[in-house]
Design a protein around this motif. Structure first.
Motif, PDB file in Angstrom:
ATOM      1  N   SER A  75       0.823  -1.202   0.000  1.00 51.74           N
ATOM      2  CA  SER A  75       0.000   0.000   0.000  1.00 51.74           C
ATOM      3  C   SER A  75       0.861   1.257   0.000  1.00 51.74           C
ATOM      4  O   SER A  75       1.826   1.362   0.765  1.00 51.74           O
ATOM      5  N   GLU A  77      -0.689   4.184   0.505  1.00 50.12           N
ATOM      6  CA  GLU A  77      -1.410   5.126   1.361  1.00 50.12           C
ATOM      7  C   GLU A  77      -0.641   5.361   2.651  1.00 50.12           C
ATOM      8  O   GLU A  77      -0.653   6.475   3.192  1.00 50.12           O
ATOM      9  N   GLU A  78       0.016   4.335   3.154  1.00 56.11           N
ATOM     10  CA  GLU A  78       0.893   4.484   4.316  1.00 56.11           C
ATOM     11  C   GLU A  78       2.235   5.022   3.814  1.00 56.11           C
ATOM     12  O   GLU A  78       2.932   4.365   3.045  1.00 56.11           O
TER      13      GLU A  78
END
Length: 385
Positions: A75, A77-78
């Motif tokens: 991911s 997003e992190e």
């Protein structure tokens, strides 16, 4: 050219060739993937002199061999940069181990906590839509017993702002971290095991929350550990995986500050004595929660720190301490600098800071010194540039 260091199993022998060029000599030999070749050269002059080289070697990469490993990701997003991890347990005695790897934007390899190799900024700058180069590491010593293979990824040129049309909110070539790696374990009984990247790899998040070639790096050691994630399969980059072309970028000279300047503006600034490109090692021992802010610049203005000539590039390193004494070294950025402004360490000392000059492993083929100090300085400036 031989398959063995004793030069007993010859694969090619030119014999004496009086028409051979001293600049190059074509060797008609089909090279196999992942194979080491040994070679010597004997040269003679028209004065009857002869010279024989020591036995040298080169080792091929995967060449046209297909990859069994898969491109994996995690991911985005992190924002905390990922470690991709895999526990490696050799099933027999290891005779030889090789790691073939490419990580985007940039990567560093560890086995447990030990850094593998001495290169920085791998896999370097690529034409990501045409070709992406991978590197090869000899990890025989590291995997003589079990250990965890860990790959830390950063943004680099691929996944951050880059060029005159840089994007502030997305990567120039891509927005996802990507990794492909194959570990080849050759056992003493002649068998081989290949461990490649796939969905079984785990992700653990580092304490690095930002990295950029222009703007530097942010690390916060007060951040909590996050649960492990599973790697996911992803699309390969547009460019084709290819054997490395870039020379290794390694640390060459190290510099100690010539002076710790207390500027008229009340700043603490190291003068390194000359301009160079690279990173640094900074010894830090401050209370938990302390913010250490490092900025680099090329000149002083009115005796004060100045880096506005870098335009929008922040050229900084930000560290939040967890109270542990540590030597900080950036991973995924570099600086061109002579002056270093440091905030957050009130008892700063010259011995706390070391400048690390790194550049490609080029071989100098000539030197020149003149009777003019100015010309000699110009020659030096060209070399350091």
């Amino acid at each position: 050219v031989s398959s063995d260091e004793a030069m007993e199993h010859l694969l090619f022998d030119s014999g004496e060739d009086t028409k051979a060029s001293s600049l190059c000599y074509p060797v008609k030999l089909k090279l196999e993937p992942r194979t080491r070749y040994y070679w010597t050269v004997e040269a003679g002059s028209d004065a009857g002199e002869k010279a024989v080289s020591e036995v040298q070697f080169f080792e091929t990469g995967k060449r046209e061999e297909a990859w069994s490993a898969k491109w994996i990701s995690c991911s985005s997003e992190e924002k905390r940069h990922p470690y991709f991890e895999k526990k490696i347990i050799p099933v027999k005695e290891v005779a030889k181990a090789r790691l073939y790897i490419c990580g985007l934007g940039l990567y560093e390899v560890f086995v447990d906590e030990k850094h593998v190799g001495n290169e920085y900024l791998t896999p370097y700058s690529n034409d990501y839509n045409e070709w992406v180069q991978y590197q090869t590491y000899d990890v025989t010593e590291e995997f003589s017993s079990e250990g965890t293979l860990r790959v830390l990824l950063g943004n680099g040129w691929y996944k951050a702002r880059f060029g005159f049309s840089a994007f502030e909110d997305r990567g120039f070539y891509g927005n996802d971290w990507k990794l492909i790696a194959e570990l080849h374990l050759m056992y003493t009984d002649g068998s081989e095991e290949v461990i490649g990247t796939d969905e079984t790899w785990q992700i653990r998040r580092s304490k690095i929350s930002f990295s950029n070639v222009y703007d530097g790096e942010h690390r916060d050691d007060t951040l909590p550990d996050l649960p492990a994630e599973q790697a996911v399969l992803c699309d390969a980059p547009k460019g084709e995986l290819t054997d490395r072309m870039s020379l290794p970028v390694t640390v060459h000279e190290t510099f100690r500050p010539k002076e710790l300047i207390h500027t008229p503006a009340g700043e603490l600034v190291f003068d390194m004595g000359q301009e160079f490109t690279g990173i640094f090692k900074l010894h830090v021992n401050v209370p938990k929660g302390t913010k250490v802010h490092v900025q680099t610049g090329e000149i002083l203005q009115h005796g004060n720190f100045y880096n506005e000539n870098l335009r929008s590039a922040k050229s900084e390193y930000i560290y939040i301490s967890d109270g542990t004494e540590i030597d900080l070294v950036p991973h995924f950025t570099f600086y061109g600098y002579r002056y270093v402004k440091i905030d957050g360490i009130p008892d700063l000392k010259k011995e706390d800071f070391t400048g690390l000059a790194y550049y490609s492993n080029i071989t100098a083929t000539g030197w020149m010194k003149t009777g003019s100090d100015l010309v000699n300085q110009l020659i030096s400036n060209v070399r350091w540039g």
